[in-house]
Design an enzyme around this catalytic site. Sequence first.
Site, PDB file in Angstrom:
ATOM      1  N   SER A   1     -47.560   6.936  13.049  1.00  0.00           N
ATOM      2  CA  SER A   1     -48.438   7.270  14.177  1.00  0.00           C
ATOM      3  C   SER A   1     -47.726   6.888  15.460  1.00  0.00           C
ATOM      4  O   SER A   1     -46.868   5.991  15.472  1.00  0.00           O
ATOM      5  CB  SER A   1     -49.752   6.495  14.075  1.00  0.00           C
ATOM      6  OG  SER A   1     -50.501   6.592  15.272  1.00  0.00           O
TER       7      SER A   1
ATOM      8  N   LYS B   1     -48.636   0.838  10.797  1.00  0.00           N
ATOM      9  CA  LYS B   1     -47.846   2.059  10.965  1.00  0.00           C
ATOM     10  C   LYS B   1     -46.426   1.743  11.418  1.00  0.00           C
ATOM     11  O   LYS B   1     -45.476   2.459  11.076  1.00  0.00           O
ATOM     12  CB  LYS B   1     -48.532   2.994  11.962  1.00  0.00           C
ATOM     13  CG  LYS B   1     -49.814   3.638  11.434  1.00  0.00           C
ATOM     14  CD  LYS B   1     -49.554   4.471  10.186  1.00  0.00           C
ATOM     15  CE  LYS B   1     -50.769   5.308   9.810  1.00  0.00           C
ATOM     16  NZ  LYS B   1     -50.540   6.104   8.575  1.00  0.00           N
TER      17      LYS B   1
ATOM     18  N   TYR C   1     -53.970  -1.403  12.688  1.00  0.00           N
ATOM     19  CA  TYR C   1     -53.492  -0.058  12.376  1.00  0.00           C
ATOM     20  C   TYR C   1     -52.096   0.173  12.947  1.00  0.00           C
ATOM     21  O   TYR C   1     -51.194   0.650  12.247  1.00  0.00           O
ATOM     22  CB  TYR C   1     -54.474   0.957  12.956  1.00  0.00           C
ATOM     23  CG  TYR C   1     -54.047   2.399  12.803  1.00  0.00           C
ATOM     24  CD1 TYR C   1     -54.197   3.053  11.589  1.00  0.00           C
ATOM     25  CD2 TYR C   1     -53.512   3.106  13.880  1.00  0.00           C
ATOM     26  CE1 TYR C   1     -53.814   4.388  11.442  1.00  0.00           C
ATOM     27  CE2 TYR C   1     -53.131   4.425  13.740  1.00  0.00           C
ATOM     28  CZ  TYR C   1     -53.287   5.063  12.526  1.00  0.00           C
ATOM     29  OH  TYR C   1     -52.902   6.377  12.392  1.00  0.00           O
TER      30      TYR C   1
END
Length: 282
Positions: free
Chosen positions: A151, A168, A164
């Site tokens: 991401s 990533k 998150y």
Amino acid sequence: MQNDFLGLDGRVVIVSGAGGGGIGTAVTAMAARAGATVLAVSRSPENLERHVGPLAAEGLAVVPVAADASTDEGIATVMDAAGKADGELHGLVNVAGGAAPATWMRSTRVNREDWRALFTQNLETMFFMSRAVAAELKEQGRPGSIVSISSISGMNTAPYHIGYGTAKAALVAATRTMAVELALDGIRVNAVAPGVTETPASGTYVDQDADRDRRAIAMGRRGRPEEQAGAILFLLSDLSTYITGQTILVDGGLNLKWSHLAADNTTLFLKDESFRAAITRE
């Protein structure tokens, strides 16, 4: 002729996270149309029926596989299906991952349970699925290609979404290390880092605002799942046989401007002010 150029005819490609109606479903469709037999993996039989069933109904070589890739049992189910599929194992696309809106919060509020769940969902699932496919390719003495979804949040900062973003970023590190270890076996390992993309998952917290998109993104619009799938297909195919260990940003130039943060460092793409207030509270 195009299928021969892409080099996917007669090859089996596993797409982990194929049933969400977004990037995974788009990759499944595109790889199958390029000649691959695609094992479309999702832990939700309902999602497979809704999003993957129509592809099989078109006559595409798509095999729905209901399995949870975050577990050893699920991975075993996927690999068993790969062994029975028509063709030779070639590729894996790790799309499974993401984060629920409830995981957005200040770093000081993140607890161990949330942190570990995000790492399981976004890093462990990718790594152990990749490990299984790489081991099978090595045993068969075959080259192959593994592509995972990182991401833009893993390539820069991720305010109010540290779990998150860090998971990533770790996925990118794992990609680079596996690429080195597997290079002499002819197994390439790469990643794609999407920017803001119009998917069902992103729609849970991102609203529509064309003016804001034009300000924040160099190309002036959000990406489509098919545009992420195109980059993934390139990395799967024989068009990229000398590329490994790379993470390609597919973000329309969002990273070039990096102007999507508001004065309080929350992303301008958030759907509503109540959500913004909830994630920034102490």
